[in-house]
Design a protein around this motif. Structure first.
Motif, PDB file in Angstrom:
ATOM      1  N   ILE A  43       0.834  -1.203   0.000  1.00 16.45           N
ATOM      2  CA  ILE A  43       0.000   0.000   0.000  1.00 16.45           C
ATOM      3  C   ILE A  43       0.869   1.252   0.000  1.00 16.45           C
ATOM      4  O   ILE A  43       0.604   2.212  -0.732  1.00 16.45           O
ATOM      5  CB  ILE A  43      -0.952  -0.017   1.212  1.00 16.45           C
ATOM      6  CG1 ILE A  43      -2.045  -1.070   0.991  1.00 16.45           C
ATOM      7  CG2 ILE A  43      -1.566   1.357   1.443  1.00 16.45           C
ATOM      8  CD1 ILE A  43      -2.838  -1.397   2.233  1.00 16.45           C
ATOM      9  N   ALA A  47       0.779   3.971  -2.932  1.00 15.85           N
ATOM     10  CA  ALA A  47       0.397   5.355  -2.631  1.00 15.85           C
ATOM     11  C   ALA A  47       1.444   6.323  -3.171  1.00 15.85           C
ATOM     12  O   ALA A  47       1.111   7.359  -3.761  1.00 15.85           O
ATOM     13  CB  ALA A  47       0.220   5.547  -1.131  1.00 15.85           C
ATOM     14  N   LEU A 100      -4.802   2.232  -8.189  1.00 11.93           N
ATOM     15  CA  LEU A 100      -4.688   3.440  -7.369  1.00 11.93           C
ATOM     16  C   LEU A 100      -4.188   4.654  -8.164  1.00 11.93           C
ATOM     17  O   LEU A 100      -4.748   5.745  -8.008  1.00 11.93           O
ATOM     18  CB  LEU A 100      -3.797   3.180  -6.152  1.00 11.93           C
ATOM     19  CG  LEU A 100      -3.770   4.317  -5.122  1.00 11.93           C
ATOM     20  CD1 LEU A 100      -5.164   4.548  -4.536  1.00 11.93           C
ATOM     21  CD2 LEU A 100      -2.776   4.000  -4.009  1.00 11.93           C
ATOM     22  N   THR A 104      -6.499   7.902  -8.317  1.00  7.18           N
ATOM     23  CA  THR A 104      -5.926   9.115  -7.734  1.00  7.18           C
ATOM     24  C   THR A 104      -5.860  10.235  -8.766  1.00  7.18           C
ATOM     25  O   THR A 104      -6.149  11.401  -8.458  1.00  7.18           O
ATOM     26  CB  THR A 104      -4.526   8.830  -7.167  1.00  7.18           C
ATOM     27  OG1 THR A 104      -4.618   7.800  -6.175  1.00  7.18           O
ATOM     28  CG2 THR A 104      -3.919  10.073  -6.517  1.00  7.18           C
ATOM     29  N   VAL A 196      -5.504   5.050   2.133  1.00  7.47           N
ATOM     30  CA  VAL A 196      -5.496   3.946   1.164  1.00  7.47           C
ATOM     31  C   VAL A 196      -5.650   2.619   1.899  1.00  7.47           C
ATOM     32  O   VAL A 196      -6.363   1.716   1.445  1.00  7.47           O
ATOM     33  CB  VAL A 196      -4.201   3.963   0.317  1.00  7.47           C
ATOM     34  CG1 VAL A 196      -4.139   2.728  -0.580  1.00  7.47           C
ATOM     35  CG2 VAL A 196      -4.136   5.223  -0.537  1.00  7.47           C
ATOM     36  N   LYS A 199      -9.192   2.207   2.616  1.00  8.56           N
ATOM     37  CA  LYS A 199      -9.919   1.836   1.388  1.00  8.56           C
ATOM     38  C   LYS A 199      -9.778   0.341   1.111  1.00  8.56           C
ATOM     39  O   LYS A 199     -10.751  -0.344   0.791  1.00  8.56           O
ATOM     40  CB  LYS A 199      -9.381   2.666   0.209  1.00  8.56           C
ATOM     41  CG  LYS A 199     -10.147   2.513  -1.078  1.00  8.56           C
ATOM     42  CD  LYS A 199      -9.733   3.585  -2.074  1.00  8.56           C
ATOM     43  CE  LYS A 199      -8.591   3.146  -2.946  1.00  8.56           C
ATOM     44  NZ  LYS A 199      -9.015   2.230  -4.030  1.00  8.56           N
ATOM     45  N   ASN A 217     -14.682   3.153  -3.999  1.00 10.85           N
ATOM     46  CA  ASN A 217     -14.027   4.213  -4.756  1.00 10.85           C
ATOM     47  C   ASN A 217     -14.923   5.431  -4.942  1.00 10.85           C
ATOM     48  O   ASN A 217     -14.433   6.564  -5.000  1.00 10.85           O
ATOM     49  CB  ASN A 217     -13.551   3.691  -6.111  1.00 10.85           C
ATOM     50  CG  ASN A 217     -12.104   3.234  -6.060  1.00 10.85           C
ATOM     51  OD1 ASN A 217     -11.591   2.906  -4.992  1.00 10.85           O
ATOM     52  ND2 ASN A 217     -11.440   3.232  -7.202  1.00 10.85           N
TER      53      ASN A 217
END
Length: 258
Positions: A43, A47, A100, A104, A196, A199, A217
Protein backbone atom coordinates in the motif's frame (compact mmCIF):
# COMPACT_ATOMS: atom_id res chain seq x y z
CA UNK A 1 -18.73 33.16 7.77
CA UNK A 2 -21.37 30.71 6.53
CA UNK A 3 -18.97 29.39 3.88
CA UNK A 4 -16.19 29.16 6.44
CA UNK A 5 -18.35 27.21 8.91
CA UNK A 6 -19.09 24.61 6.23
CA UNK A 7 -15.38 24.44 5.37
CA UNK A 8 -14.38 23.93 9.02
CA UNK A 9 -16.89 21.12 9.44
CA UNK A 10 -15.56 19.36 6.34
CA UNK A 11 -11.87 19.85 7.13
CA UNK A 12 -11.97 19.04 10.83
CA UNK A 13 -14.70 16.39 10.97
CA UNK A 14 -14.90 14.63 7.60
CA UNK A 15 -12.83 11.44 7.33
CA UNK A 16 -12.82 8.65 4.77
CA UNK A 17 -12.98 6.12 7.60
CA UNK A 18 -16.19 7.75 8.79
CA UNK A 19 -17.81 7.39 5.36
CA UNK A 20 -16.67 3.79 4.96
CA UNK A 21 -17.64 2.84 8.52
CA UNK A 22 -21.15 4.17 7.86
CA UNK A 23 -21.33 1.86 4.83
CA UNK A 24 -19.91 -1.15 6.66
CA UNK A 25 -21.35 -0.66 10.12
CA UNK A 26 -17.86 -1.41 11.46
CA UNK A 27 -14.86 0.74 12.50
CA UNK A 28 -12.85 0.67 9.26
CA UNK A 29 -9.95 2.58 10.82
CA UNK A 30 -9.25 -0.26 13.26
CA UNK A 31 -9.51 -2.87 10.49
CA UNK A 32 -7.03 -0.87 8.38
CA UNK A 33 -4.52 -0.86 11.23
CA UNK A 34 -4.76 -4.66 11.42
CA UNK A 35 -3.65 -5.28 7.83
CA UNK A 36 -0.64 -7.63 7.47
CA UNK A 37 2.83 -6.06 7.21
CA UNK A 38 3.22 -7.25 3.61
CA UNK A 39 -0.05 -5.57 2.62
CA UNK A 40 0.95 -2.31 4.31
CA UNK A 41 4.25 -2.33 2.40
CA UNK A 42 2.43 -2.79 -0.91
CA UNK A 43 0.00 0.00 0.00
CA UNK A 44 2.82 2.41 0.87
CA UNK A 45 4.54 1.74 -2.45
CA UNK A 46 1.27 2.09 -4.39
CA UNK A 47 0.40 5.36 -2.63
CA UNK A 48 3.80 6.85 -3.49
CA UNK A 49 3.50 5.78 -7.15
CA UNK A 50 -0.05 7.15 -7.35
CA UNK A 51 1.04 10.55 -6.06
CA UNK A 52 3.96 10.72 -8.49
CA UNK A 53 1.60 9.93 -11.36
CA UNK A 54 -0.85 12.56 -10.11
CA UNK A 55 1.98 15.09 -9.80
CA UNK A 56 2.97 14.75 -13.45
CA UNK A 57 -0.67 15.00 -14.47
CA UNK A 58 -1.02 18.15 -12.36
CA UNK A 59 1.96 19.89 -13.92
CA UNK A 60 1.43 18.80 -17.53
CA UNK A 61 -2.32 18.66 -18.09
CA UNK A 62 -4.21 20.70 -15.48
CA UNK A 63 -3.33 24.08 -17.10
CA UNK A 64 -4.81 22.78 -20.35
CA UNK A 65 -8.19 21.77 -18.92
CA UNK A 66 -10.92 23.65 -20.84
CA UNK A 67 -12.26 26.71 -19.04
CA UNK A 68 -15.82 25.40 -19.12
CA UNK A 69 -15.92 21.74 -18.12
CA UNK A 70 -18.97 20.05 -19.68
CA UNK A 71 -21.93 19.71 -17.35
CA UNK A 72 -21.86 16.37 -15.58
CA UNK A 73 -18.07 16.04 -15.79
CA UNK A 74 -17.94 15.37 -12.03
CA UNK A 75 -20.42 12.52 -12.42
CA UNK A 76 -18.36 11.01 -15.24
CA UNK A 77 -15.17 11.21 -13.17
CA UNK A 78 -16.97 9.50 -10.29
CA UNK A 79 -18.20 6.79 -12.66
CA UNK A 80 -14.65 6.21 -13.94
CA UNK A 81 -13.27 6.06 -10.39
CA UNK A 82 -15.99 3.58 -9.46
CA UNK A 83 -15.11 1.49 -12.52
CA UNK A 84 -11.44 1.37 -11.49
CA UNK A 85 -12.58 0.33 -8.01
CA UNK A 86 -14.64 -2.46 -9.51
CA UNK A 87 -11.43 -3.76 -11.10
CA UNK A 88 -9.73 -3.75 -7.71
CA UNK A 89 -12.73 -5.36 -6.07
CA UNK A 90 -12.71 -8.16 -8.63
CA UNK A 91 -9.01 -9.01 -8.42
CA UNK A 92 -8.00 -7.82 -4.95
CA UNK A 93 -4.86 -6.22 -3.57
CA UNK A 94 -2.69 -7.37 -6.48
CA UNK A 95 -4.33 -4.76 -8.74
CA UNK A 96 -3.73 -1.84 -6.35
CA UNK A 97 -0.50 -0.64 -8.08
CA UNK A 98 -2.55 -0.31 -11.29
CA UNK A 99 -5.88 0.85 -9.90
CA UNK A 100 -4.69 3.44 -7.37
CA UNK A 101 -2.76 5.70 -9.82
CA UNK A 102 -5.83 5.72 -12.09
CA UNK A 103 -8.31 6.57 -9.34
CA UNK A 104 -5.93 9.11 -7.73
CA UNK A 105 -5.44 10.90 -11.06
CA UNK A 106 -9.20 11.03 -11.65
CA UNK A 107 -9.73 12.41 -8.15
CA UNK A 108 -7.03 15.02 -8.87
CA UNK A 109 -8.92 16.17 -11.98
CA UNK A 110 -12.03 16.63 -9.86
CA UNK A 111 -10.01 18.56 -7.26
CA UNK A 112 -8.60 20.82 -9.98
CA UNK A 113 -12.08 21.53 -11.32
CA UNK A 114 -13.19 22.62 -7.86
CA UNK A 115 -10.05 24.77 -7.49
CA UNK A 116 -10.89 26.62 -10.70
CA UNK A 117 -14.51 27.14 -9.59
CA UNK A 118 -13.16 28.79 -6.44
CA UNK A 119 -11.04 31.23 -8.46
CA UNK A 120 -7.68 29.43 -8.68
CA UNK A 121 -5.38 29.78 -11.69
CA UNK A 122 -4.51 26.28 -12.91
CA UNK A 123 -1.58 27.61 -14.94
CA UNK A 124 0.15 28.58 -11.68
CA UNK A 125 2.36 25.70 -10.42
CA UNK A 126 1.51 26.64 -6.84
CA UNK A 127 -2.13 25.79 -7.58
CA UNK A 128 -1.11 22.35 -8.84
CA UNK A 129 0.63 21.69 -5.52
CA UNK A 130 -2.34 23.11 -3.61
CA UNK A 131 -4.41 20.46 -5.41
CA UNK A 132 -1.96 17.76 -4.32
CA UNK A 133 -2.18 19.06 -0.74
CA UNK A 134 -5.78 17.88 -0.66
CA UNK A 135 -4.57 14.27 -0.45
CA UNK A 136 -2.79 15.12 2.81
CA UNK A 137 -5.59 17.33 4.16
CA UNK A 138 -8.15 14.60 3.45
CA UNK A 139 -6.13 11.91 5.23
CA UNK A 140 -7.12 12.71 8.79
CA UNK A 141 -8.14 9.81 11.02
CA UNK A 142 -10.53 9.69 13.95
CA UNK A 143 -7.61 9.17 16.35
CA UNK A 144 -5.47 12.07 15.07
CA UNK A 145 -4.22 14.69 17.50
CA UNK A 146 -6.06 17.86 16.46
CA UNK A 147 -3.12 20.06 17.47
CA UNK A 148 -0.83 18.39 14.92
CA UNK A 149 -3.29 17.22 12.27
CA UNK A 150 -5.75 20.12 12.02
CA UNK A 151 -6.15 21.93 8.72
CA UNK A 152 -3.73 24.78 9.35
CA UNK A 153 -1.21 22.51 11.08
CA UNK A 154 -0.99 20.31 7.97
CA UNK A 155 -0.83 23.31 5.64
CA UNK A 156 1.96 24.84 7.71
CA UNK A 157 3.91 21.56 7.73
CA UNK A 158 3.70 21.38 3.93
CA UNK A 159 4.14 25.08 3.18
CA UNK A 160 7.91 25.21 2.72
CA UNK A 161 8.03 22.09 0.54
CA UNK A 162 5.12 23.40 -1.57
CA UNK A 163 6.90 26.74 -2.06
CA UNK A 164 10.18 25.09 -3.10
CA UNK A 165 8.46 22.65 -5.47
CA UNK A 166 6.40 25.45 -7.06
CA UNK A 167 9.55 27.50 -7.74
CA UNK A 168 11.17 24.50 -9.42
CA UNK A 169 8.07 23.86 -11.53
CA UNK A 170 7.89 27.51 -12.55
CA UNK A 171 11.47 27.25 -13.81
CA UNK A 172 10.64 24.06 -15.78
CA UNK A 173 13.50 22.33 -13.95
CA UNK A 174 11.45 19.97 -11.84
CA UNK A 175 12.32 16.30 -11.45
CA UNK A 176 11.24 13.56 -9.07
CA UNK A 177 14.69 13.72 -7.47
CA UNK A 178 14.51 17.45 -6.61
CA UNK A 179 14.95 17.72 -2.81
CA UNK A 180 11.92 19.96 -2.28
CA UNK A 181 9.71 17.65 -4.31
CA UNK A 182 11.02 14.48 -2.64
CA UNK A 183 10.18 15.95 0.76
CA UNK A 184 6.73 17.11 -0.31
CA UNK A 185 5.78 13.75 -1.83
CA UNK A 186 7.05 11.92 1.25
CA UNK A 187 5.01 14.19 3.54
CA UNK A 188 1.82 13.68 1.53
CA UNK A 189 2.39 9.95 0.96
CA UNK A 190 2.85 9.29 4.69
CA UNK A 191 -0.69 10.55 5.29
CA UNK A 192 -2.29 9.38 2.05
CA UNK A 193 -1.14 5.80 2.68
CA UNK A 194 -3.31 5.73 5.81
CA UNK A 195 -6.55 6.34 3.92
CA UNK A 196 -5.50 3.95 1.16
CA UNK A 197 -5.17 1.29 3.87
CA UNK A 198 -8.70 2.12 4.99
CA UNK A 199 -9.92 1.84 1.39
CA UNK A 200 -8.30 -1.57 1.03
CA UNK A 201 -9.65 -2.70 4.42
CA UNK A 202 -13.19 -1.62 3.51
CA UNK A 203 -13.14 -3.85 0.43
CA UNK A 204 -12.40 -6.81 2.71
CA UNK A 205 -15.45 -6.22 4.94
CA UNK A 206 -18.27 -8.56 3.80
CA UNK A 207 -20.98 -5.88 3.87
CA UNK A 208 -18.93 -3.46 1.79
CA UNK A 209 -17.43 -6.21 -0.32
CA UNK A 210 -20.95 -7.10 -1.39
CA UNK A 211 -21.32 -3.57 -2.71
CA UNK A 212 -17.94 -3.90 -4.43
CA UNK A 213 -14.85 -1.83 -4.91
CA UNK A 214 -16.92 0.55 -7.04
CA UNK A 215 -18.85 1.74 -3.98
CA UNK A 216 -15.62 2.15 -1.99
CA UNK A 217 -14.03 4.21 -4.76
CA UNK A 218 -17.14 6.36 -5.12
CA UNK A 219 -16.85 7.17 -1.41
CA UNK A 220 -13.13 7.86 -1.95
CA UNK A 221 -13.97 10.40 -4.66
CA UNK A 222 -16.78 12.00 -2.66
CA UNK A 223 -14.56 12.42 0.39
CA UNK A 224 -11.75 14.18 -1.44
CA UNK A 225 -14.20 16.37 -3.38
CA UNK A 226 -15.66 17.50 -0.06
CA UNK A 227 -12.21 18.29 1.35
CA UNK A 228 -11.16 20.07 -1.86
CA UNK A 229 -14.24 22.30 -1.82
CA UNK A 230 -13.50 23.29 1.78
CA UNK A 231 -9.76 23.83 1.16
CA UNK A 232 -10.26 26.08 -1.85
CA UNK A 233 -13.08 27.93 -0.10
CA UNK A 234 -10.61 28.85 2.65
CA UNK A 235 -8.04 29.95 0.06
CA UNK A 236 -10.67 32.07 -1.74
CA UNK A 237 -11.59 33.78 1.53
CA UNK A 238 -7.91 34.35 2.30
CA UNK A 239 -7.45 36.13 -1.03
CA UNK A 240 -10.38 38.40 -0.25
CA UNK A 241 -9.99 39.07 3.47
CA UNK A 242 -6.37 38.20 4.26
CA UNK A 243 -4.86 35.08 5.82
CA UNK A 244 -4.79 36.14 9.45
CA UNK A 245 -8.46 37.22 9.78
CA UNK A 246 -9.60 34.03 8.05
CA UNK A 247 -7.38 31.85 10.23
CA UNK A 248 -8.58 33.57 13.42
CA UNK A 249 -12.22 33.07 12.42
CA UNK A 250 -11.50 29.46 11.40
CA UNK A 251 -9.90 28.64 14.76
CA UNK A 252 -12.80 30.21 16.66
CA UNK A 253 -15.35 28.16 14.71
CA UNK A 254 -13.24 25.03 15.22
CA UNK A 255 -13.08 25.58 18.98
CA UNK A 256 -16.84 26.02 19.13
CA UNK A 257 -17.37 22.80 17.18
CA UNK A 258 -15.17 20.89 19.61
Amino acid sequence: MAALRLAVQALERSTLAGRLSAMAGKPIELIGQALPEQARGLITEAADRALRTALHVALRTLPDLPAGEPRGRGHRDTTLVAASGALGGAFGLVTLPIELPISTTLVLRAIAGIAREEGEDLSDPETAFACLQVFALGSRTESDDLASSGYFAVRTALARSVSQAAKLAAGRAIADSAPGLVKLLAQIASRFGIVVSQKVAASAVPVVGALGGAAVNAAFMAHFRTVARAHFTVRRLERRYGREPVRDAYEEISRNLR
